[in-house]
Design a protein around this motif. Structure first.
Motif, short mmCIF file in Angstrom:
data_model
loop_
_atom_site.label_atom_id
_atom_site.label_comp_id
_atom_site.label_asym_id
_atom_site.label_seq_id
_atom_site.Cartn_x
_atom_site.Cartn_y
_atom_site.Cartn_z
N ALA A 96 -39.47 52.52 67.43
CA ALA A 96 -39.51 51.65 68.61
C ALA A 96 -38.48 52.08 69.64
O ALA A 96 -37.40 52.57 69.29
CB ALA A 96 -39.26 50.21 68.19
N LYS A 97 -38.85 51.90 70.91
CA LYS A 97 -37.91 52.15 72.02
C LYS A 97 -37.73 50.83 72.77
O LYS A 97 -38.40 50.57 73.76
CB LYS A 97 -38.46 53.23 72.95
N PRO A 98 -36.84 49.99 72.26
CA PRO A 98 -36.75 48.63 72.83
C PRO A 98 -36.08 48.61 74.19
O PRO A 98 -35.19 49.40 74.49
CB PRO A 98 -35.88 47.89 71.79
N ASP A 99 -36.54 47.68 75.03
CA ASP A 99 -35.84 47.39 76.28
C ASP A 99 -34.56 46.63 75.95
O ASP A 99 -34.48 45.91 74.95
CB ASP A 99 -36.72 46.55 77.21
N LEU A 100 -33.55 46.81 76.78
CA LEU A 100 -32.24 46.22 76.51
C LEU A 100 -32.07 44.96 77.34
O LEU A 100 -32.08 45.00 78.57
CB LEU A 100 -31.14 47.24 76.84
N ARG A 101 -31.91 43.84 76.66
CA ARG A 101 -31.71 42.56 77.35
C ARG A 101 -30.22 42.33 77.51
O ARG A 101 -29.52 41.96 76.57
CB ARG A 101 -32.35 41.44 76.54
N LEU A 102 -29.75 42.51 78.73
CA LEU A 102 -28.32 42.36 79.00
C LEU A 102 -27.94 40.92 79.30
O LEU A 102 -26.80 40.52 79.07
CB LEU A 102 -27.92 43.26 80.17
N THR A 113 -35.18 48.62 81.08
CA THR A 113 -36.23 49.24 80.27
C THR A 113 -35.67 50.48 79.57
O THR A 113 -34.74 51.14 80.06
CB THR A 113 -37.43 49.63 81.12
N ALA A 114 -36.25 50.79 78.42
CA ALA A 114 -35.80 51.95 77.66
C ALA A 114 -36.00 53.24 78.45
O ALA A 114 -35.16 54.15 78.42
CB ALA A 114 -36.56 52.02 76.34
N GLY A 115 -37.10 53.33 79.19
CA GLY A 115 -37.35 54.53 79.98
C GLY A 115 -36.35 54.72 81.10
O GLY A 115 -35.91 55.85 81.37
N ALA A 116 -35.97 53.62 81.76
CA ALA A 116 -34.99 53.73 82.85
C ALA A 116 -33.63 54.16 82.32
O ALA A 116 -32.96 55.01 82.93
CB ALA A 116 -34.88 52.38 83.56
N LEU A 117 -33.21 53.58 81.20
CA LEU A 117 -31.91 53.96 80.63
C LEU A 117 -31.92 55.43 80.20
O LEU A 117 -30.98 56.18 80.49
CB LEU A 117 -31.59 53.06 79.44
N SER A 118 -32.98 55.84 79.52
CA SER A 118 -33.06 57.24 79.07
C SER A 118 -33.07 58.20 80.24
O SER A 118 -32.40 59.24 80.21
CB SER A 118 -34.32 57.43 78.21
N ALA A 119 -33.83 57.87 81.30
CA ALA A 119 -33.90 58.75 82.46
C ALA A 119 -32.55 58.87 83.17
O ALA A 119 -32.15 59.96 83.60
CB ALA A 119 -34.96 58.25 83.43
N LYS A 133 -30.62 71.56 79.48
CA LYS A 133 -31.64 70.55 79.29
C LYS A 133 -31.08 69.45 78.40
O LYS A 133 -30.20 69.70 77.57
CB LYS A 133 -32.90 71.16 78.64
N ALA A 134 -31.58 68.25 78.59
CA ALA A 134 -31.15 67.12 77.77
C ALA A 134 -32.34 66.23 77.47
O ALA A 134 -33.28 66.12 78.26
CB ALA A 134 -30.06 66.32 78.47
N LYS A 135 -32.29 65.59 76.32
CA LYS A 135 -33.33 64.66 75.91
C LYS A 135 -32.64 63.42 75.37
O LYS A 135 -31.81 63.50 74.46
CB LYS A 135 -34.22 65.29 74.84
N VAL A 136 -32.98 62.26 75.93
CA VAL A 136 -32.31 61.01 75.58
C VAL A 136 -33.35 60.01 75.10
O VAL A 136 -34.44 59.91 75.68
CB VAL A 136 -31.53 60.43 76.79
N ARG A 137 -32.98 59.29 74.07
CA ARG A 137 -33.86 58.24 73.54
C ARG A 137 -33.03 57.01 73.26
O ARG A 137 -31.97 57.09 72.63
CB ARG A 137 -34.53 58.72 72.26
N SER A 138 -33.48 55.88 73.76
CA SER A 138 -32.78 54.62 73.49
C SER A 138 -33.32 54.03 72.20
O SER A 138 -34.53 53.96 71.99
CB SER A 138 -32.97 53.64 74.64
N VAL A 139 -32.41 53.62 71.33
CA VAL A 139 -32.78 53.06 70.04
C VAL A 139 -31.94 51.81 69.81
O VAL A 139 -31.12 51.43 70.64
CB VAL A 139 -32.55 54.08 68.90
N ALA A 174 -22.52 55.05 81.36
CA ALA A 174 -23.56 54.25 80.70
C ALA A 174 -22.97 52.96 80.15
O ALA A 174 -23.59 51.89 80.27
CB ALA A 174 -24.21 55.06 79.59
N ARG A 175 -21.79 53.02 79.55
CA ARG A 175 -21.16 51.81 79.04
C ARG A 175 -20.84 50.83 80.16
O ARG A 175 -21.03 49.62 80.04
CB ARG A 175 -19.88 52.17 78.27
N THR A 176 -20.37 51.36 81.27
CA THR A 176 -20.05 50.50 82.40
C THR A 176 -21.31 49.86 82.97
O THR A 176 -21.34 48.66 83.31
CB THR A 176 -19.34 51.30 83.49
#
Length: 200
Positions: A96-102, A113-119, A133-139, A174-176
């Motif tokens: 799963a690639k969950p969206d993050l509820r802040l 959204t998971a896609g926005a954070l990864s991008a 090159k980089a590849k990011v996945r939110s988990v 990203a943390r900020t």
């Protein structure tokens, strides 16, 4: 104390699947070796000609409680079938690639959204000098964000400098942006190889 869900997501390296596969393979290897040894006649040519399940054993089982033993065998077989199917679907299930509820406050909920954070993290990572090159996945869980980051480096790049830039710039940003003090990240770095030259 159990690990948080984000740390478990980062560590999803199919460890349990590998353990089960190893145990199953080991049992199959032992069973096959035992049958091979019996068939080769190492326990005598007379024993090699007899069935694998000795008639004396089948007679002993039949003299006991044949109905109960058959029911137990059928139930055990069905249980193994169900367990095998469940394990197969569990292993093939996409991660799963969950969206993050802040913010869950009603009326002003904030979800990334998971896609926005990864991008965003991918763009920042590829901007680091030496990264090709980089590849990011939110988990993780929606309330506990985590990242899995794979980075490809150009040949001759200073690995320590890239790691320092990733921690001080990309991950700190990203943390900020997410408003969290800690952000579990699993980083995999691929070093570039020099191009092959054709000898003439």
């Amino acid at each position: 104390m159990s690990r948080p869900a984000s740390a478990k997501a980062l560590a999803r390296s199919q460890g349990t699947e590998r353990s089960l596969t190893f145990v199953t393979g080991l049992l199959a290897l032992l069973a096959g070796s035992a049958v091979l040894v019996l068939g080769a006649g190492w326990f005598g040519t007379y024993r090699a000609r007899r069935p694998v399940l000795d008639p004396a054993v089948t007679e002993w089982l039949a003299a006991r409680e044949p109905v109960v033993l058959r029911v137990v065998a059928i139930v055990a077989g069905l249980a193994l079938l169900v367990f095998g199917l469940w394990w197969c679907f569990r292993s093939l299930r996409p991660e799963a690639k969950p969206d993050l509820r802040l913010d869950r406050t009603e009326g002003r909920a904030l979800t990334v959204t998971a896609g926005a954070l990864s991008a965003a993290v991918q763009a920042d990572t590829e901007a680091v000098d030496g990264v090709t090159k980089a590849k990011v996945r939110s988990v993780g869980d929606p309330g506990e964000p985590a990242l899995r980051l794979q980075v490809w480096l150009r040949e001759g790049t200073d690995l320590r400098r890239v790691w320092r830039d990733l921690d001080a710039e990309v991950l700190a940003r990203a943390r900020t942006a997410l408003g969290v003090e800690t952000l579990p990240v699993a980083v995999r770095i691929e070093l570039g190889a020099s191009p092959r030259r054709r000898v003439r």
